[in-house]
Design a protein around this motif. Structure first.
Motif, short mmCIF file in Angstrom:
data_model
loop_
_atom_site.label_atom_id
_atom_site.label_comp_id
_atom_site.label_asym_id
_atom_site.label_seq_id
_atom_site.Cartn_x
_atom_site.Cartn_y
_atom_site.Cartn_z
N UNK A 1 0.82 -1.21 0.00
CA UNK A 1 0.00 0.00 0.00
C UNK A 1 0.86 1.25 0.00
N UNK A 2 1.97 1.23 0.75
CA UNK A 2 2.86 2.40 0.80
C UNK A 2 3.46 2.68 -0.58
N UNK A 3 3.90 1.63 -1.27
CA UNK A 3 4.44 1.81 -2.61
C UNK A 3 3.41 2.43 -3.54
N UNK A 4 2.18 1.91 -3.49
CA UNK A 4 1.11 2.43 -4.34
C UNK A 4 0.79 3.88 -3.99
N UNK A 5 0.79 4.21 -2.70
CA UNK A 5 0.47 5.58 -2.28
C UNK A 5 1.53 6.57 -2.75
N UNK A 6 2.81 6.19 -2.67
CA UNK A 6 3.87 7.08 -3.16
C UNK A 6 3.74 7.30 -4.66
N UNK A 7 3.46 6.24 -5.41
CA UNK A 7 3.28 6.39 -6.85
C UNK A 7 2.08 7.28 -7.17
N UNK A 8 1.03 7.13 -6.40
CA UNK A 8 -0.16 7.96 -6.61
C UNK A 8 0.16 9.44 -6.38
N UNK A 9 0.97 9.71 -5.35
CA UNK A 9 1.37 11.10 -5.07
C UNK A 9 2.22 11.66 -6.22
N UNK A 10 3.15 10.85 -6.71
CA UNK A 10 4.02 11.31 -7.80
C UNK A 10 3.19 11.63 -9.04
N UNK A 11 2.26 10.76 -9.38
CA UNK A 11 1.42 11.00 -10.56
C UNK A 11 0.53 12.22 -10.36
N UNK A 12 0.03 12.41 -9.14
CA UNK A 12 -0.77 13.60 -8.86
C UNK A 12 0.04 14.87 -8.99
N UNK A 13 1.27 14.86 -8.49
CA UNK A 13 2.14 16.04 -8.59
C UNK A 13 2.48 16.32 -10.05
N UNK A 14 2.73 15.27 -10.82
CA UNK A 14 3.01 15.45 -12.24
C UNK A 14 1.82 16.07 -12.96
N UNK A 15 0.62 15.65 -12.64
CA UNK A 15 -0.57 16.24 -13.25
C UNK A 15 -0.74 17.68 -12.80
N UNK A 16 -0.46 17.94 -11.53
CA UNK A 16 -0.55 19.31 -11.01
C UNK A 16 0.44 20.22 -11.72
N UNK A 17 1.60 19.67 -12.09
CA UNK A 17 2.61 20.44 -12.81
C UNK A 17 2.36 20.48 -14.32
N UNK A 18 1.22 19.92 -14.75
CA UNK A 18 0.82 19.93 -16.17
C UNK A 18 1.84 19.22 -17.06
N UNK A 19 2.39 18.11 -16.58
CA UNK A 19 3.32 17.32 -17.38
C UNK A 19 2.55 16.29 -18.20
N UNK A 20 1.64 16.79 -19.02
CA UNK A 20 0.76 15.90 -19.78
C UNK A 20 1.52 15.08 -20.82
N UNK A 21 2.61 15.62 -21.32
CA UNK A 21 3.39 14.88 -22.32
C UNK A 21 3.97 13.61 -21.72
N UNK A 22 4.49 13.71 -20.50
CA UNK A 22 5.02 12.53 -19.83
C UNK A 22 3.90 11.59 -19.43
N UNK A 23 2.80 12.15 -18.94
CA UNK A 23 1.69 11.32 -18.48
C UNK A 23 1.01 10.60 -19.64
N UNK A 24 1.08 11.15 -20.84
CA UNK A 24 0.46 10.49 -21.99
C UNK A 24 1.10 9.14 -22.26
N UNK A 25 2.31 8.94 -21.75
CA UNK A 25 3.00 7.67 -21.90
C UNK A 25 2.27 6.55 -21.17
N UNK A 26 1.60 6.89 -20.06
CA UNK A 26 0.89 5.86 -19.28
C UNK A 26 -0.63 6.03 -19.34
#
Length: 472
Positions: free
Chosen positions: A174-199
């Protein structure tokens, strides 16, 4: 079949996890939960069905569990079946029965909202385009039944893994999943849509440009805010409970970060899940105050003073109060008056109509789209299937645990409460999903008292079977 740039990378990771054994497959499945829009393969011949990474990881774990079951049988070992497993198997069995028999038995007897977006059917309102079609067999019966069976198999396999490695291993997943969720949320908050489009490869409608009163909504690795809010609220409930037990800074960071991401998603189901978990944790917060040491009280007082000052400044010198009140009114109090709210209300009522038209038996798994887990279950699998699922929840999350496992059971309950709160508001299909099944497995494993066993030496067919069983 359509593959993506992420497909070979995920395939390599999955292969390494399979070589590592069942615990690595469980960890991989948990890690894929935040990647709610990451499809590994899309099948155009099956209506563009997207096979998500989390489902493929869970399927690999279920396959390994089947090998382990064969190993236990070949080694003539006793097989222990949890009461929760029996209830879940009853639910899955009735789901199969409803999707194969009931949907044909009641075909043409009721009109339902179909799962397929292309099936517009007969318009029932000028406020939304979704229409009703006559009840009948469809590909959705097959796909949704598969998801129910996958969730059932994942729960059984996860229970065996956590029984061997301890409920604490589930908390690490659960901790691993929560950290990944935070990272993805921060990336979206920073508008890194180009990187996020990869996943973000699934053929879903991506709603990352949606706003509420001009405020952008965060979706992380999901396709819409409600999915990201549900996952974030689950992590908040789990790690807020963990922090109250352990007072570890890592748990506090995960709880605070996940709660913040839930708020930034601006989803009504996420806000309500936070409120429900907050109310459930309130008595423990009051008891915690008596156990705090003086340095901890000072730190909390300083942080509380800073936050109070910031909030007071926002209330006095900005238009934040009007903005917050407007957002809350749109998301919660006026939700039912919006086109989305009216549409989901119609879906919920459609589930009850299907229950009535099928004499309480249900229209079949995958036969209809409803809203809210209770309405979805009643309309799809009727009173019998709904009763079996509720029995599973009671048997999985009920009971008591001792020692350190008592904290794990409490954490799983808080996470499960958050997931169920969002499912009761926004679920449209009867699939329990990997997050709820993982939390249920942690809860069940925390109540087991048997010690972990080491795998047997692999020599000959019998010893090899025992080795496979020992791995899981």
């Amino acid at each position: 079949m359509e593959a993506y740039a992420v497909t070979p990378i995920f395939g390599l990771i999955l292969l390494l996890a399979m070589i590592g054994g069942a615990r690595w497959l469980l960890m991989l499945t948990a890690a894929m939960i935040p990647f709610g829009m990451m499809a590994v393969i899309t099948l155009p011949s099956v209506g563009g069905l997207s096979l998500l990474a989390v489902n493929l990881s869970a399927a690999a774990l279920v396959g390994w569990g089947c090998l382990a079951l064969i190993g236990w049988v070949m080694a003539a070992r006793p097989i222990r079946i949890e009461p929760a497993t029996i209830a879940l198997l009853c639910f899955a069995g009735y789901a199969i029965f409803s999707a194969t028999v009931l949907v044909r038995l009641f075909a043409g007897e009721s009109m339902v909202f179909a799962l397929a977006r292309g099936a517009t059917g007969v318009r029932v309102s000028t406020f939304f385009a979704w229409g009703k079609v006559w009840l009948g067999p469809s590909n959705a019966n097959i796909s949704q039944t598969f998801y129910v069976l996958l969730a059932c198999g994942f729960f059984v396999a996860a229970v065996h893994v956590l029984t061997r490695h301890g409920a604490g291993f589930g908390a690490r997943c659960m901790a691993l999943a929560a950290w990944l969720n935070l990272v993805l949320g921060i990336m979206d908050l920073a508008a890194l849509d180009t990187l996020l489009s990869f996943i973000r490869t699934a053929n879903y409608s991506l709603l990352n440009e949606a706003t509420v009163k001009g405020i952008p909504r965060i979706v992380g690795g999901f396709s819409e805010p409600s999915g990201f809010a549900s996952a974030s609220a689950m992590f908040f409930g789990f790690f807020a409970s963990a922090f109250l037990h352990s007072r570890r800074r890592g748990d506090a960071v995960l709880a605070l970060g996940s709660g913040t991401m839930t708020v930034l998603a601006l989803s009504s189901s996420g806000f309500i899940a936070l409120a429900v978990v907050g109310v459930a944790l309130a008595p423990r917060l009051l008891r915690l105050r008596a156990r705090l040491r003086r340095p901890e009280i000072i730190v909390i007082a300083v942080i509380g003073g800073i936050l109070t000052g910031v909030i007071a400044a926002l209330l006095l010198f900005t238009s934040a109060p009007d903005m917050v009140a407007s957002v809350i009114d749109d998301l919660i109090f006026s939700k039912t008056e919006s086109s989305s709210g009216m549409e989901r209300t119609a879906w919920a009522m459609g589930g009850l109509e299907a229950l009535r038209d099928t004499w309480g038996l249900g229209a079949g798994t995958g036969s209809l789209r409803s809203n809210g887990m209770i309405f979805v279950l009643l309309g799809s699998v009727g009173i019998i299937g709904t009763g079996a699922f509720l029995a599973f929840l009671f048997l999985a999350f009920g009971g008591r645990a001792r020692g350190a496992n008592a904290a794990q059971l409490s954490n799983a309950r808080m996470g499960g409460l958050a997931v169920l709160s969002t499912m009761m508001l926004s679920a449209t299909v009867p699939d329990p999903g990997a997050p709820l099944m993982l939390l249920a497995a942690i809860a069940v494993a925390s109540r087991r008292r048997e010690p972990a066993r080491a795998p047997e030496a692999a020599s000959g067919a019998r010893d090899y079977a025992g080795h496979i069983a020992g791995e899981i």
